[in-house]
Design a protein around this motif. Sequence first.
Motif, short mmCIF file in Angstrom:
data_model
loop_
_atom_site.label_atom_id
_atom_site.label_comp_id
_atom_site.label_asym_id
_atom_site.label_seq_id
_atom_site.Cartn_x
_atom_site.Cartn_y
_atom_site.Cartn_z
N TYR A 181 -18.07 61.36 34.62
CA TYR A 181 -18.54 61.00 33.27
C TYR A 181 -19.73 61.88 32.88
N GLN A 182 -20.70 61.99 33.77
CA GLN A 182 -21.89 62.83 33.49
C GLN A 182 -21.47 64.28 33.27
N ALA A 183 -20.54 64.77 34.11
CA ALA A 183 -20.08 66.16 34.00
C ALA A 183 -19.33 66.40 32.69
N ALA A 184 -18.54 65.41 32.26
CA ALA A 184 -17.80 65.54 30.99
C ALA A 184 -18.76 65.58 29.81
N MET A 185 -19.79 64.74 29.87
CA MET A 185 -20.79 64.72 28.80
C MET A 185 -21.56 66.05 28.77
N TYR A 186 -21.90 66.54 29.94
CA TYR A 186 -22.66 67.79 30.06
C TYR A 186 -21.83 68.98 29.54
N ALA A 187 -20.52 68.96 29.80
CA ALA A 187 -19.64 70.08 29.42
C ALA A 187 -19.53 70.22 27.90
N GLU A 188 -19.66 69.10 27.18
CA GLU A 188 -19.59 69.10 25.71
C GLU A 188 -18.30 69.68 25.16
N VAL A 189 -17.21 69.49 25.91
CA VAL A 189 -15.90 69.89 25.39
C VAL A 189 -15.36 68.78 24.50
N LEU A 190 -15.40 67.56 25.03
CA LEU A 190 -14.89 66.39 24.32
C LEU A 190 -16.04 65.64 23.64
N LYS A 191 -15.73 64.97 22.55
CA LYS A 191 -16.73 64.16 21.87
C LYS A 191 -16.96 62.87 22.66
N GLU A 192 -18.13 62.32 22.48
CA GLU A 192 -18.50 61.10 23.21
C GLU A 192 -17.49 59.97 22.96
N LYS A 193 -16.99 59.90 21.73
CA LYS A 193 -16.04 58.82 21.38
C LYS A 193 -14.72 58.95 22.15
N ASP A 194 -14.43 60.16 22.63
CA ASP A 194 -13.20 60.38 23.38
C ASP A 194 -13.41 60.29 24.90
N ILE A 195 -14.66 60.05 25.30
CA ILE A 195 -14.98 59.92 26.72
C ILE A 195 -15.34 58.47 27.05
N ASN A 196 -16.08 57.83 26.17
CA ASN A 196 -16.61 56.49 26.44
C ASN A 196 -15.57 55.42 26.77
N PRO A 197 -14.37 55.44 26.13
CA PRO A 197 -13.40 54.40 26.48
C PRO A 197 -12.98 54.39 27.95
N VAL A 198 -13.15 55.53 28.64
CA VAL A 198 -12.79 55.59 30.07
C VAL A 198 -14.02 55.88 30.94
N ARG A 199 -15.19 55.57 30.39
CA ARG A 199 -16.45 55.85 31.10
C ARG A 199 -16.46 55.21 32.49
N ASP A 200 -16.07 53.94 32.58
CA ASP A 200 -16.13 53.23 33.86
C ASP A 200 -15.30 53.94 34.93
N GLU A 201 -14.09 54.39 34.53
CA GLU A 201 -13.22 55.07 35.49
C GLU A 201 -13.80 56.43 35.90
N LEU A 202 -14.35 57.15 34.92
CA LEU A 202 -14.93 58.47 35.20
C LEU A 202 -16.15 58.37 36.10
N GLU A 203 -16.95 57.34 35.91
CA GLU A 203 -18.17 57.17 36.72
C GLU A 203 -17.85 56.93 38.19
N LYS A 204 -16.64 56.43 38.45
CA LYS A 204 -16.24 56.17 39.85
C LYS A 204 -15.77 57.45 40.55
N ILE A 205 -15.54 58.52 39.77
CA ILE A 205 -15.10 59.80 40.36
C ILE A 205 -16.35 60.61 40.67
N VAL A 206 -16.80 60.48 41.92
CA VAL A 206 -18.05 61.13 42.35
C VAL A 206 -17.70 62.30 43.27
N PRO A 207 -18.17 63.50 42.96
CA PRO A 207 -17.79 64.67 43.76
C PRO A 207 -18.24 64.57 45.22
#
Length: 435
Positions: A89-115
């Motif tokens: 989630y943090q990496a997707a926000m940092y990349a600024e490819v997608l808008k926040e509105k297209d990331i937030n609905p799956v924020r919980d799932e993305l936050e669980k993907i830790v490198p």
Amino acid sequence: MNQQKASPAEGKLGIMAVGCGAVSTTFMTGVLMARKGLGKPIGSMTQYDKIRVGKGEDKKYLPYGEIVPLTQLDDIVFGTWDVYPQNAYQAAMYAEVLKEKDINPVRDELEKIVPMKAAFDRNFAKRIDGDNVKDCKTRWEMAEQLREDIRRFKKENNCARIVVIWAASTEIYVPEDEAVHGTLEALEKAMKADDREHIAPSMCYAYAALMEGAPFIMGAPNTTVDIPAMWELAEKTKMPIAGKDFKTGQTLVKSGFAPIIGTRCLGLSGWFSTNILGNRDGLVLDEPANFRTKEVSKLSTLETILRAEDQPDLYTDYYHKVRINYYPPRNDNKEGWDNIDIFGWMGYPMQIKINFLCRDSILAAPLLLDLCLLSDLAARAGRYGIQRFLSFFLKSPMHDYTKGETAVNNLYQQYTMLKNAIREMGGYEADEEID
């Protein structure tokens, strides 16, 4: 080996991406959004394309998933390695490819993907300096730690199968050295001896994946699986390998447009390609040693489509130049310019200009999905070694250069290879010729 029908896609498929940057997070977010019905996986052949099977009265046009048993999006589990510890989630926000509105609905799932900690050597990508890195005394230890990561991820996430895909930066150019890369025995010996000149970190990922029964896909132009030692390992482990370098923007245009010139029997004087790119990939490619790897990949496309030996009047001594310029204001929105100097009747010159204002990760994300699903399919169909049918998705398709084989770079020929392989793995006849 290649006529086997694919077995069913039972259980979960773990997709483990090397790199949790713009491309990976755009891919992961898109799949998670598509699962919720909130986004569409546009650009993905496995999700949209239809292929003819049968002829005459039996002719049908079917989506891939109705011809072969593809893994469903709901059955995908994501894992990743990265030199930076930020979650997806943090990496997707940092990349600024997608808008926040297209990331937030799956924020919980993305936050669980830790490198997981990356297997990394700064000498291979000098512009990157993260601290989420494995402490490895040798390249052999690096591969062993990665194998343990794959085993642990598979067990913890209850995955039936794993695919490993490289979506990290371009490494510096590693020339193929027969003494090290020629046989599996020589490669393993060099890894144990910690030969850091000839054994790139990407080779450790590929070695680990294949040893753990996972197909490996090289999405950068690195010298990784396109060496005889890795072909030997893929044969030994009966695993598919594919590469190299995702074919997203300019090379996609080139592999589709060059056949127009060739089919129409027009001559070529020169083809100048330049790119401006501002993301982390652009930053890494600003380093000459890393650009050299990319240049070799991008230059190979044209030379195998417009060949002087086939048409000496038309394609002798044309000038082909490729440039990539790091330009931070554009971030992921890459711009590719092509200036093509052609000649026609009686040698009279003409020009073609193509300006592709593309979004690198938006074009790459569906390629990751297709390459992962189709590599997994190939493994279930008993296909192993170089997967030439995946050339459609790759800039510099792998081929056995030790036997004088040249890569197929013509987009339409590549598409025929793809369709035939899907037909075969679905139990149909491969019924198109590649001229």
